[in-house]
Write a protein that holds these residues in place. Structure first.
Motif, PDB file in Angstrom:
ATOM      1  N   LEU A  22      25.139 -23.534  19.378  1.00 10.01           N
ATOM      2  CA  LEU A  22      24.450 -22.316  19.870  1.00 10.01           C
ATOM      3  C   LEU A  22      25.480 -21.391  20.387  1.00 10.01           C
ATOM      4  N   LYS A  23      26.833 -21.816  20.479  1.00 10.88           N
ATOM      5  CA  LYS A  23      27.904 -20.901  20.766  1.00 10.88           C
ATOM      6  C   LYS A  23      27.857 -20.038  19.539  1.00 10.88           C
ATOM      7  N   GLN A  24      28.378 -20.828  18.566  1.00 10.28           N
ATOM      8  CA  GLN A  24      28.642 -20.078  17.257  1.00 10.28           C
ATOM      9  C   GLN A  24      27.350 -19.054  16.858  1.00 10.28           C
ATOM     10  N   LEU A  25      26.260 -19.482  16.941  1.00 10.69           N
ATOM     11  CA  LEU A  25      25.012 -18.831  16.815  1.00 10.69           C
ATOM     12  C   LEU A  25      25.210 -17.424  17.568  1.00 10.69           C
ATOM     13  N   ALA A  26      25.520 -17.610  18.961  1.00 10.85           N
ATOM     14  CA  ALA A  26      25.333 -16.481  19.819  1.00 10.85           C
ATOM     15  C   ALA A  26      26.487 -15.506  19.555  1.00 10.85           C
ATOM     16  N   LEU A  27      27.386 -16.003  18.928  1.00 12.56           N
ATOM     17  CA  LEU A  27      28.637 -15.079  18.792  1.00 12.56           C
ATOM     18  C   LEU A  27      28.422 -14.238  17.448  1.00 12.56           C
ATOM     19  N   GLN A  28      27.770 -14.815  16.602  1.00 15.79           N
ATOM     20  CA  GLN A  28      27.150 -14.094  15.352  1.00 15.79           C
ATOM     21  C   GLN A  28      26.241 -12.840  15.659  1.00 15.79           C
ATOM     22  N   LEU A  29      25.348 -13.364  16.518  1.00 17.32           N
ATOM     23  CA  LEU A  29      24.237 -12.597  17.225  1.00 17.32           C
ATOM     24  C   LEU A  29      25.006 -11.277  17.685  1.00 17.32           C
ATOM     25  N   LEU A  30      26.216 -11.597  18.630  1.00 19.59           N
ATOM     26  CA  LEU A  30      26.566 -10.823  19.593  1.00 19.59           C
ATOM     27  C   LEU A  30      27.426  -9.383  18.660  1.00 19.59           C
ATOM     28  N   ASP A  31      28.078 -10.143  17.505  1.00 18.87           N
ATOM     29  CA  ASP A  31      29.013  -9.316  16.859  1.00 18.87           C
ATOM     30  C   ASP A  31      28.121  -8.540  15.602  1.00 18.87           C
ATOM     31  N   GLY A  32      26.777  -9.050  15.351  1.00 17.76           N
ATOM     32  CA  GLY A  32      26.122  -8.526  14.386  1.00 17.76           C
ATOM     33  C   GLY A  32      26.313  -9.002  13.107  1.00 17.76           C
ATOM     34  N   THR A  33      27.036 -10.167  12.901  1.00 15.87           N
ATOM     35  CA  THR A  33      27.468 -10.662  11.494  1.00 15.87           C
ATOM     36  C   THR A  33      26.251 -11.626  11.012  1.00 15.87           C
ATOM     37  N   TYR A  34      25.507 -12.080  11.895  1.00 16.81           N
ATOM     38  CA  TYR A  34      24.447 -13.187  11.569  1.00 16.81           C
ATOM     39  C   TYR A  34      23.522 -12.464  10.626  1.00 16.81           C
ATOM     40  N   ASP A  35      23.169 -13.009   9.499  1.00 18.16           N
ATOM     41  CA  ASP A  35      22.377 -12.370   8.506  1.00 18.16           C
ATOM     42  C   ASP A  35      20.862 -13.023   8.957  1.00 18.16           C
ATOM     43  N   LYS A  36      19.886 -12.315   9.405  1.00 15.89           N
ATOM     44  CA  LYS A  36      18.680 -12.728   9.759  1.00 15.89           C
ATOM     45  C   LYS A  36      17.691 -12.840   8.624  1.00 15.89           C
ATOM     46  N   ALA A  37      17.897 -12.173   7.616  1.00 15.75           N
ATOM     47  CA  ALA A  37      16.926 -12.083   6.275  1.00 15.75           C
ATOM     48  C   ALA A  37      16.368 -13.742   5.958  1.00 15.75           C
ATOM     49  N   PHE A  38      15.155 -13.747   6.115  1.00 15.95           N
ATOM     50  CA  PHE A  38      14.404 -14.865   5.677  1.00 15.95           C
ATOM     51  C   PHE A  38      14.646 -15.974   6.751  1.00 15.95           C
ATOM     52  N   ARG A  39      15.767 -15.886   7.442  1.00 17.78           N
ATOM     53  CA  ARG A  39      15.974 -17.175   8.362  1.00 17.78           C
ATOM     54  C   ARG A  39      15.192 -16.580   9.632  1.00 17.78           C
ATOM     55  N   ILE A  40      14.925 -15.622  10.092  1.00 16.06           N
ATOM     56  CA  ILE A  40      14.369 -15.224  11.182  1.00 16.06           C
ATOM     57  C   ILE A  40      13.025 -14.209  10.815  1.00 16.06           C
ATOM     58  N   GLN A  41      11.838 -14.910  11.117  1.00 20.16           N
ATOM     59  CA  GLN A  41      10.619 -14.315  10.697  1.00 20.16           C
ATOM     60  C   GLN A  41       9.478 -14.575  11.669  1.00 20.16           C
ATOM     61  N   GLU A  42       8.506 -13.507  11.759  1.00 18.62           N
ATOM     62  CA  GLU A  42       7.278 -13.827  12.261  1.00 18.62           C
ATOM     63  C   GLU A  42       6.248 -14.463  11.362  1.00 18.62           C
ATOM     64  N   TYR A  43       5.438 -15.483  11.633  1.00 22.16           N
ATOM     65  CA  TYR A  43       4.503 -16.016  10.809  1.00 22.16           C
ATOM     66  C   TYR A  43       3.167 -15.743  11.489  1.00 22.16           C
ATOM     67  N   ARG A  44       2.487 -15.168  10.681  1.00 19.15           N
ATOM     68  CA  ARG A  44       0.790 -15.114  11.304  1.00 19.15           C
ATOM     69  C   ARG A  44       0.039 -16.262  10.859  1.00 19.15           C
ATOM     70  N   PRO A  45      -0.966 -16.620  11.794  1.00 22.27           N
ATOM     71  CA  PRO A  45      -1.708 -17.433  11.618  1.00 22.27           C
ATOM     72  C   PRO A  45      -2.814 -17.146  10.362  1.00 22.27           C
TER      73      PRO A  45
END
Length: 742
Positions: free
Chosen positions: A225-248
């Motif tokens: 989680l620390k590594q995840l948080a650091l990448q979110l903080l500096d904007g290097t985490y690529d969210k495409a496809f990994r983070i999505q909202e799924y409708r029912p």
């Protein structure tokens, strides 16, 4: 009745759901090995699965006994007896016994991975213990017969149960239904309630709280989680496809609502590919009280069912039993909100959404895919085919490809009246490659295609022309309204009304016209019972059997302008009580067509043999089982239609795709001449003829009988042309003019 809900995970991240929606883009993600947490372990407290040592049931179909529901293998299942007739079939008891259960917090039911028969609906739940050996009722529940996992929370938890019993009152399937189960599991929650971290906006761990910086992140004890948080903080985490909202999506139960095949189960592709043996880490935001799971499918190894894994709010670490593409199973009939899910591990394969991606994205996504298969979705169609076949058939025009598939599905749905009657479905139709021996097929939740035609049906230009029939035929199977328009013997017939409609609407020639099926139907109008009943015409040529159904479309829609004719027929069949027998269904179809069109079509149906008495039993004859159209029921139907005082139609048994204008304008025949050479007639100058009838007699009959029918052409060859032969030209109105006699 108690609502079955998903139990919130005990280690959900703090704070309410917040943050903006991550848009799906076509940019390639950083390889999984570079994503946060993939090089370090995420220690997730896991709930304890309580082993079942013995099972017992009141009904089973061996070898699918009760033990298969707790063998740890979702690809096997328990199934109740196939003989489900009789009032004594339900209820069915499923009992599970434990040696040392301790505390039991919840139960998970995994339905069968393919098909619908036996998915549990209503049931009562009971438990006992050493202190209280008599079963006591816990509650009454309803799983709704859906194919997604369901959870029953025990509140308060069960203490040291020796057995838990499901007293099943109803299940999905033919007749009164069955009972089946892939796995029944029981769990004790991990009591460690310490949350993993409180720096994220919600349980999806996809955004940091406002004001979070390095000091707060350094305090995180979990390296993942620390590594995840650091990448979110500096904007290097690529969210495409990994983070999505799924409708029912509604659970696909079109077998109930439309009397059709169930549509797609997999409307929520993730674009994530999991490897066998890996820990797939998924962070789940607010589930709004709904049950969620993922299904991992290893294409094309005939594992459409795949393996299903439960998802809980917060962190989920799931050991993958086999590789495959990941789909979110989020089914709800209620208007609940989307759920944000973050897949922190697994490889990004991507998928194509015509509403979010461009043609350039299509090429980039295909070339960057890491799995052998790839998903592409439109508004009505969902495709899943090998990357190599997409690249061979459609390397550049992904949006056009999805559009033509969307058009196919939409045309067929409109044809059967789903839009007109506010029955438009949120589920898509699924088109998927399969390595089975079947060339193409349709079944619950999907239409399947073997490797042979893939390059052709994935070529948009070919799909609109020479290759449209196969997929249109299979979607027609999905939408066949049963049993009212899919009675015995019609399985490969009435679906083709829809495929012929799509073929011609796409601007292609009519198959039955091009292949010369109309002339093959002519003997039907010459012979009579017992030689010609509708069910056995021309040795069961399904394309000849299709003709009268298509002539009804040509006459009502193309000639009269009643374009909603079949939409109205389908809706009546959906709304009315199902006919008890195939013969009743056939007669009811005749009745509906007369009432809805406003024409007395009994003469037309009589010509085609729908109103010829028939009674067969067993598997003899082409009827493939018992089939009866009693003479007295035919008489009643004719009297009923006659009492309505309906108009008489034109001579529509001779209506074809290429003579619609003659019927539309009711043109009179322009007479010409006939020259005879031997048995051949050369016809000169005849116009507006819909058919030529040859009538002959042996000299003893008072009137010559119909012996031959020909479509209009320059030359006609007449068998046994002699002094007793009469040849007539027939107009659209049924007027007959003598062409030749001797």
């Amino acid at each position: 009745m108690k609502k079955v809900i998903l139990i919130p995970a005990i280690f959900a991240c703090l704070c309410a759901c917040g943050g903006s929606v991550t848009q799906r883009t076509a940019s390639r993600t950083v390889p999984a090995t570079a994503q946060a947490g993939t090089s370090v372990a995420l220690e997730v407290p896991e709930d304890t699965k309580i082993p079942v040592y013995k099972g017992k049931t009141s009904s089973s179909q061996l070898p699918e006994g009760i033990q298969r529901s707790f063998d740890g293998n979702q690809n096997t299942m328990y199934h109740s007896s196939w003989r489900n007739q009789g009032e004594a079939y339900f209820p069915i008891d499923l009992e599970y016994f434990f040696k040392e259960a301790g505390t039991v917090d919840y139960m998970v039911y995994y339905p069968r991975q393919e098909g619908v028969n036996g998915n549990i609906r209503k049931f009562e739940l009971y438990a006992n213990s050493a202190e209280n050996p008599e079963y006591r009722k816990i509650g009454t529940y309803d799983f709704g017969g859906i194919g997604s996992p369901s959870i029953v929370p025990f509140n308060p938890p069960l203490r040291n149960p020796e057995a838990i019993k499901l007293h099943v009152l109803s299940g999905a399937g033919d007749g009164q239904g069955f009972v089946s189960c892939a796995e029944m599991e029981f769990y004790r929650k991990n009591r460690d309630t310490e949350s993993l971290t409180g720096i994220f906006t919600d349980g999806s761990c996809s955004e940091l709280k406002k004001g979070t910086g390095l000091p707060e992140i350094e305090k995180i004890g979990n390296d993942f989680l620390k590594q995840l948080a650091l990448q979110l903080l500096d904007g290097t985490y690529d969210k495409a496809f990994r983070i999505q909202e799924y409708r029912p999506y509604p659970y696909p139960n079109q077998d109930v609502t439309l009397k059709a095949n169930p549509f797609n189960l997999l409307d929520n592709p993730t674009g994530i590919y999991a490897e066998a043996g890996e820990d797939l880490v998924a962070f789940v935001g607010d589930t709004h009280g709904s049950s969620l799971s993922i299904r991992v499918i290893d294409y094309p190894s005939r594992r459409f069912g795949g393996t299903t894994y439960l998802l809980k709010e917060g962190a989920n670490k799931l050991k993958m039993k086999h590789p495959g593409l990941v789909y979110v199973m989020y089914h709800s009939e209620e208007a609940v909100q989307p759920v944000k899910i973050h897949f922190a591990t697994g490889k990004v394969n991507g998928y194509f959404d015509k509403n979010h991606h461009s043609e350039q994205d299509w090429a980039n996504l295909l070339n960057g895919a890491v799995a052998p298969f790839f998903d592409a979705i439109g508004d009505y169609a969902h495709l899943c085919f090998p990357v190599e076949n997409y690249l061979a058939g459609c390397p550049k025009e992904g949006n056009r490809l999805i559009q033509v598939y969307d058009s196919l599905v939409l045309l067929e749905e409109q044809f059967i009246g789903l839009q007109k009657y506010n029955r438009e479905q949120k589920n898509r139709i699924f088109f998927v490659a399969d390595d089975s021996d079947l060339y193409m097929y349709a079944t619950a939740y999907r239409t399947g295609y073997s490797k042979g035609p893939l390059n052709q049906i994935l070529n948009p230009e070919l799909f609109r022309t020479t290759q449209v029939w196969g997929p249109a035929h299979e979607v027609g199977h999905v939408l066949q309204t049963r049993p009212g328009l899919r009675w015995q013997g019609m399985v490969e017939v009435t679906n083709n009304i829809l495929s012929l409609y799509v073929q011609t609407t796409f601007g292609n020639p009519s198959r039955i016209l091009q292949e010369g099926r109309y002339p093959k139907s002519h003997p039907m109008f010459i012979h009579r019972y017992p030689f010609s009943t509708f069910g056995n015409i021309t040795n069961v040529d399904v394309f000849v059997q299709l003709i009268p159904f298509w002539q009804l479309q040509l006459y009502n829609s193309n000639v009269l302008g009643y374009t909603d004719f079949y939409a109205d027929v389908f809706e009546r069949i959906r709304k009315e009580k199902d006919p008890a027998t195939a013969g009743e269904a056939q007669l009811n179809f005749v009745k509906l067509c007369c009432e809805i069109s406003g024409y007395d079509l009994t003469g037309f149906f009589a010509d085609w043999g729908f109103l010829t008495p028939v009674a067969v039993s067993g598997d003899a004859t082409v009827f493939k089982g018992p089939f009866a159209v009693p003479a007295e029921e035919i008489g009643k139907l004719k009297e009923q239609i006659a009492s309505l005082g309906l108009k008489k139609p034109l001579e529509i048994k001779y209506l074809r795709d290429n003579n619609v204008e003659l019927f539309k304008n009711n043109r009179e025949i322009v007479e010409g001449t006939a020259e005879v050479t031997g048995n051949s007639l050369k016809l000169n100058g005849w116009k507006n003829v819909v058919a030529y009838e040859i009538r002959q007699s042996s000299g003893t009959e008072k009137q010559p009988v119909l012996t031959q029918i020909n479509v209009p052409q320059e030359h006609i060859v007449v068998k046994d042309l002699d002094d007793n032969t009469r040849i007539y030209a027939v107009s659209a109105a049924g007027k007959r003019i003598e062409v030749w006699w001797k």
